[in-house]
Structures are given as C-alpha cells and as structure tokens.
Design an enzyme around this catalytic site. Structure first.
Site, PDB file in Angstrom:
ATOM      1  N   ASP A  27       0.859  -1.183   0.000  1.00 26.95           N
ATOM      2  CA  ASP A  27       0.000   0.000   0.000  1.00 26.95           C
ATOM      3  C   ASP A  27       0.898   1.236   0.000  1.00 26.95           C
ATOM      4  O   ASP A  27       1.745   1.399   0.886  1.00 26.95           O
ATOM      5  CB  ASP A  27      -0.890  -0.009   1.248  1.00 26.95           C
ATOM      6  CG  ASP A  27      -2.107   0.883   1.110  1.00 26.95           C
ATOM      7  OD1 ASP A  27      -2.234   1.549   0.064  1.00 26.95           O
ATOM      8  OD2 ASP A  27      -2.917   0.922   2.051  1.00 26.95           O
ATOM      9  N   ASP A  34      -2.890   2.517  -5.964  1.00 30.07           N
ATOM     10  CA  ASP A  34      -1.855   2.558  -4.935  1.00 30.07           C
ATOM     11  C   ASP A  34      -1.837   1.329  -4.041  1.00 30.07           C
ATOM     12  O   ASP A  34      -1.197   1.343  -2.989  1.00 30.07           O
ATOM     13  CB  ASP A  34      -2.053   3.805  -4.065  1.00 30.07           C
ATOM     14  CG  ASP A  34      -3.406   3.830  -3.378  1.00 30.07           C
ATOM     15  OD1 ASP A  34      -4.317   3.112  -3.823  1.00 30.07           O
ATOM     16  OD2 ASP A  34      -3.560   4.580  -2.403  1.00 30.07           O
ATOM     17  N   GLU A  35      -2.487   0.257  -4.463  1.00 32.82           N
ATOM     18  CA  GLU A  35      -2.674  -0.869  -3.537  1.00 32.82           C
ATOM     19  C   GLU A  35      -2.784  -2.169  -4.314  1.00 32.82           C
ATOM     20  O   GLU A  35      -3.486  -2.236  -5.328  1.00 32.82           O
ATOM     21  CB  GLU A  35      -3.942  -0.623  -2.721  1.00 32.82           C
ATOM     22  CG  GLU A  35      -4.286  -1.664  -1.705  1.00 32.82           C
ATOM     23  CD  GLU A  35      -5.612  -1.368  -1.018  1.00 32.82           C
ATOM     24  OE1 GLU A  35      -6.059  -2.212  -0.232  1.00 32.82           O
ATOM     25  OE2 GLU A  35      -6.221  -0.297  -1.292  1.00 32.82           O
TER      26      GLU A  35
END
Length: 372
Positions: free
Chosen positions: A18, A118-119
């Site tokens: 993350d 983003d993950e």
C-alpha cells in the site's frame, strides 16, 4: 474453533503493498514546497462554491482530522487557512506512476491483484526470484519502489489477504508488518472491529449493540449467532475473527504498461542527448514487449525538470505495434513541444507503452539507427 468454520490454510505467503498517501506523496515529491503544508488532494472549496471531496491528504493534514472522502469544505474548517493547501488531482500522472510500481511487482510474481492505483496483493508462495523469504521480497519491493519513483510504501505479510491488508495498515507510514499463523488470533483480538476490512459503519453499530468492540469480542461469539444476525456477512465476519480468509489472489493476466525511465545528475540540456535516450528507450521497450509477447498501442513520454515540474504526454497509434522506429517517432513528436524543459535541465526522462495486447506472431523490425 467452531465446527462451522472451514479448515484454515496457513501455507500461502501473501504481501499487501500500500503506497503511503499516494496522490499527496506524488505531489510533494514533484513540488517539495508542499511537504510542510497540510496538503489535500481535491478541489479548493473556496473556488467551487463549497463543493468537492478529499481524494487523499498528507500526514500533516491527517493530524488535523482530515481523511479521504471527507468534504473539502469540512477539511477547510479543520485546518488553519495559513497551513492548508489544495491541489487538484492529476489522475493521468498517478496512473503512469502506478504502472511503474506495478512493473516492479511483476518482477517478483505474476500473481498480482490490483485493488487500486496505490494498492495490490501479491502471492509470493512461488515467485520469480527463487528462494527468498516473503519478508526479503517485500523489503526488496519497497526499496525498489523508492529507488524508482521516490515514494514510500507500507506492506503487510501473512498467509491470507485479510491479515496482509490489516498488517499494512498497522504501522503506516513506511510500515513493515509480518503476522505469522501462530500470532494471527492474538493480533486480531487486539484490533477494533472498525479495523476489520468489510465491517462498515452500519455493521459496527449493530455489533456495538451486542457489546462487541474488538476482535476478541468477535472471537467469543458463536458462528450461529453471527449468521443469525448478519446472514452471509456474519459467516465472513466469523471466519475473519479467527484468521481465516481463503480468497485467492486474483491475478490480472494482462500487463497494463511497460516503461523505462532514468533520473539524471547532471541534468540533460542537450536535444541530441535527449533524443538519443528516447531512441534507446524505444529499443528497450521493444525487447521487453517481445519477451512478454505483447504489442502496444499508446506511447507515453514523461519529463521532469530541475524545478520538479513534471509533464506526461501520450499518443495513440493507429494499431498495436512493437516497432521501435514507430515508438521513437511518436515519442519524438511528443517531446518536441516540451523542448523548453531543456532550458532548466531535464532531471528525469521516461518512456512508457500502454494498451498492451497479446501477440501470437509479428515480425519485429530492426532499428537501423540503434546505437546501443
């Protein structure tokens, strides 16, 4: 353990990666003057008649209570006006950076499940690098991300997706958390029910009415009780409370982009040098496409100057290709209007191809002006 719960699987090695305050961190990287501000990615409500939602906020803003999905008007009320800074989100830029980060993930494993820009989850039970531990792989990925895009990330490692995600949230920012099978129930027991993914506000309120505040309280409840009150979700909650999550990492079979970029010290001031690099990048990209049996239909150029001003431009080709000359000509056309960057010096230059498609067979043209 309750007889209704399925048999656990603790043999997998799952990483949840993350990025830390991703959009805000990108903007602070590109404009260091924002680093000490309470930075909010979203429309300034003073310019939109009070409308707007926070996409994300940096950790300075979060200390004032600002969080994602909050109205920007409320954020403006929480933070002193002299400290607050709004930046309109630039999703094109974020997508390019996300693609670069995912490129690094695929160097470890093809079992990558993207949750957002983003993950992502990575199943590294079997990986491309051999006999490295999950921790070594996660640290390598974290370091490579910082080296390539100069952004921090956090990771959690465990035997399933639930625990890996809770682990990455546990020690943000720049966190590193491992939850071993023998530690899982104790770790979960100490968590608030709001920390459990999938337990929303309404469910939290219902659980509070039964005096359930923590994972330990959940672990004391019978599975039948949770199913009775929460139906199918109750069975999922029961499994999660005992560290069971059998969901596989659902890999995305198609790569979204392939790119190459470099940061230069000293900076680039010469047009011929820049074009030579772009030409070499085009050849490198074709090599990668051939290796992966892909063609690409969109060319993206990225430039950052010595003042950290960053621009990306893209061009869609008439059809998918892996012709280095075509890539170079497209990139050159994108670069020409941006040559003013040479005046202040080009700090970073990158070339990416996207819109990838599988290619069964295609003749690869030789680059007659290849210089490498």
């Amino acid at each position: 353990m309750d007889r209704l719960l399925p048999k656990n699987n603790t043999q997998r090695k799952i990483i949840h990666l993350d990025m830390d305050a991703f959009y805000a961190s990108v903007e602070m990287r590109d404009n260091p003057a924002l680093a000490n501000k309470a930075l909010i990615i979203g429309q300034d409500p003073r310019q939109t008649n009070g409308h707007g939602v926070v996409a994300t906020a940096n950790y300075v803003a979060r200390q004032y209570g600002v969080h994602s999905a909050m109205s920007t008007m409320k954020a403006l009320k929480l933070v002193p006006e002299s400290e607050i800074e709004f930046v309109k989100p630039n999703f094109e830029k974020y997508r390019v950076i996300s693609a670069q980060i995912h490129e690094l993930m695929y160097e470890l494993t093809d079992q990558v499940e993207s949750v957002a820009l983003d993950e992502a989850y990575l199943d590294v039970t079997k990986n491309k690098l051999g006999s490295y531990s999950a921790l070594e792989l996660a640290i390598k990925l974290q370091k490579n991300i910082f080296k390539k895009v100069h952004l921090n990330s956090s990771f959690g490692i465990s035997y399933n997706k639930l625990l890996a995600k809770m682990g990455s949230e546990y020690a943000k920012p720049f966190g590193r958390t491992i939850i071993l099978p023998q530690e899982a129930k104790d770790f979960l027991a100490l968590r608030k029910i709001s920390d459990f993914p999938g337990i929303g506000k309404k469910t939290q309120e219902q659980l509070h009415s039964f005096s359930v505040e923590t994972g330990a309280d959940l672990q004391k409840l019978e599975v039948d009780f949770l199913i009775k009150h929460f139906k199918k979700m109750g069975y999922v909650i029961a499994q999660h409370a005992h560290g069971i999550d059998l969901r596989p990492v659902a890999s995305q079979r198609k790569r979204k982009s392939i790119g190459v970029e470099r940061t230069f010290e000293p900076n680039i001031y010469n047009q011929d040098q820049a074009l030579t690099l772009i030409r070499n990048y085009s050849n490198q990209l074709v090599e990668k496409l051939v290796e992966k049996n892909f063609s690409a239909q969109t060319v993206v150029i990225k430039i950052r100057n010595n003042n950290f001003e960053t621009v990306t431009r893209r061009m869609k080709l008439k059809k998918a290709s892996r012709d280095p000359i075509e890539f170079f000509q497209s990139a050159k056309a994108l670069f020409t209007p941006l040559e003013y960057f040479l005046k202040d010096g080009i700090r970073l230059l990158g070339l990416t191809v996207t819109d990838l498609t599988d290619t069964n067979y295609e003749e690869v043209k030789l680059d007659l002006f290849k210089t490498r």
